[in-house]
Write a protein that holds these residues in place. Structure first.
Motif, PDB file in Angstrom:
ATOM      1  N   THR A   1      27.215 -60.367 -49.328  1.00 15.28           N
ATOM      2  CA  THR A   1      27.414 -61.352 -48.366  1.00 15.28           C
ATOM      3  C   THR A   1      28.438 -62.238 -48.996  1.00 15.28           C
ATOM      4  O   THR A   1      28.555 -62.454 -50.423  1.00 15.28           O
ATOM      5  CB  THR A   1      26.045 -62.185 -48.442  1.00 15.28           C
TER       6      THR A   1
ATOM      7  N   ARG B   1      22.404 -65.077 -49.474  1.00 13.00           N
ATOM      8  CA  ARG B   1      22.209 -63.730 -49.938  1.00 13.00           C
ATOM      9  C   ARG B   1      20.633 -63.600 -49.770  1.00 13.00           C
ATOM     10  O   ARG B   1      20.313 -62.313 -49.328  1.00 13.00           O
ATOM     11  CB  ARG B   1      22.495 -63.870 -51.347  1.00 13.00           C
TER      12      ARG B   1
ATOM     13  N   SER C   1      19.727 -62.578 -46.128  1.00 15.40           N
ATOM     14  CA  SER C   1      20.579 -61.107 -46.073  1.00 15.40           C
ATOM     15  C   SER C   1      19.642 -60.063 -46.379  1.00 15.40           C
ATOM     16  O   SER C   1      19.407 -59.096 -45.525  1.00 15.40           O
ATOM     17  CB  SER C   1      21.964 -61.133 -46.485  1.00 15.40           C
TER      18      SER C   1
END
Length: 407
Positions: free
Chosen positions: A55, A61, A64
């Protein structure tokens, strides 16, 4: 009912609940990560393990990574639905790793129950609590807000949630807290009980038993979140005052909750460099992670058990030490105060007060005249409110089964 458990490390928090529901006649299945090697008490299916997600920027992060795990869990769920015709009435999952995020899209009619372990908060909890180890900053709070996204989404989607302690439930904001029922995971008090015959053989061959003057400290990892630095700084005074004391430190050298040190050294190496020259290291035994039977023997034979924690998730080692009738010296932090009242069933000291901790540990090792009363009260705390068979498991079963009857 058809009940699906979802946990990347199953059985995780459900080693008793899942088989108990199966024994009651429900069809119980677990969905877990393909790399999970833990034995399961019920039939399992596996989803593909996620790879790290690339990312742009640090704030997205965490979401994700957890959304990717949720996607792969959902694909595994879809295969269950489309290839095997499995449609659960109830889904029970841990919301902490994102696995439940998309399951309602696969089975919109199923009731989704989540284990709500903790909501990250920017103030009043672990963030900014220990400025020495984790300096407070706007950036740290930004990261905390970002890390909470999947937890908020998980509980918003859920029909109901469960948390093991009031402290952990109350970490969620009021609009989400109303979904949460507080039921502890439960302690097997018949097994985790006082045992005057307990003994432990150390790696050097030394055998410890009830006649030994043992101070125990247990943590999954030896790190500041569990007060390892405070404990180590208290030891020089303890060992000087108690020349027969043996200190047994249980835990790995990695990091489970906090951040690694800035220079890459383990926290154990850092603290030994700081205070090691003031310690009789022949009497301080770092034993790594013990098998459960050895760990249980340790907390049963210890004259004093030290438990410290940031305002954070409560460790099983505290509830088990109390159940074993342990003399516990704990940190005066909110999760510990939920179980221990100073002078009633244990001793509490301010988390950062190293001299107070040393004094409390010395007092216990020297023979606190109230020790027998405190130990008995410690045991009763767990027997009377956290016992697996009498309280926790029946309430967990009712919680799941009642969800299946929701309109």
């Amino acid at each position: 009912m058809k009940i699906l458990f979802v946990h990347q490390n199953f059985p995780g928090q459900f080693p008793h609940l899942a088989p108990a529901l199966a024994r009651r006649g429900h069809q119980v299945l677990a969905l877990t990560d393909e790399k999970n090697e833990r034995p399961s008490p019920v039939n399992t299916v596996r989803y593909k393990a996620p790879e790290p997600v690339q990312t742009n920027g640090v704030l997205g992060r965490t979401y994700s990574d957890f959304a990717e795990r949720g996607l792969l869990a959902a694909r595994g769920a879809r295969a269950l639905r489309d290839r095997h015709g499995f449609s659960p009435d109830v889904i029970v999952g841990h919301s902490g790793w994102g696995e439940t995020l998309f399951l309602k899209e696969i089975w919109p009619e199923a009731k989704l129950l989540v284990y709500a372990e903790l909501m990250y908060r920017t103030r009043g909890h672990d963030v900014g609590f220990d400025a020495e180890m984790h300096p407070d900053s706007d950036e740290a709070r930004f990261m905390t807000v970002a890390r909470s996204a999947h937890l908020i989404q998980g509980i918003v989607q859920a029909d109901a949630a469960i948390a093991p302690t009031r402290y952990q439930a109350d970490s969620f904001p009021p609009e989400l807290r109303q979904k949460i029922t507080v039921i502890h995971d439960g302690i097997d008090t018949a097994r985790v009980c006082p045992n005057p015959d307990a003994n432990l053989t150390l790696p050097n061959g030394q055998v410890l038993d009830k006649d030994s003057e043992v101070l125990s400290f247990v943590s999954r990892s030896l790190e500041p979140y569990r007060g390892f630095h405070v404990f180590m700084r208290a030891l020089p005074a303890v060992l000087k005052e108690r020349p027969q004391a043996q200190v047994v430190v249980v835990g790995g050298e990695g990091v489970s909750y906090g951040s690694p040190s800035r220079d890459g050294r383990s926290w154990k190496d850092i603290l030994l460099a700081e205070v090691g020259s003031s310690l009789d290291l022949d009497r301080v035994h770092f034993v790594g992670r013990l098998a459960y039977a050895e760990y249980l023997s340790l907390i049963q034979l210890a004259k004093v058990h030290c438990y410290l924690t940031y305002p954070f998730v409560l460790s099983w080692s505290l509830t088990e030490a109390l159940s074993a009738g342990g003399y516990v010296v704990g940190s005066d932090t909110a999760p510990v105060r939920e179980l221990i009242t100073d002078g009633q069933n244990g001793r509490l000291v301010p988390f950062f007060d190293v001299p107070a901790l040393s004094a409390a540990l010395i007092h216990g090792l020297a023979g606190d005249p109230d020790a027998a009363r405190l130990r008995e009260a410690a045991r009763q705390t767990i027997v009377n409110g956290y016992d697996l068979q009498r309280f926790s498991l029946p309430r967990q079963i009712e919680w799941v089964e009642s969800a299946g009857l929701m309109g």
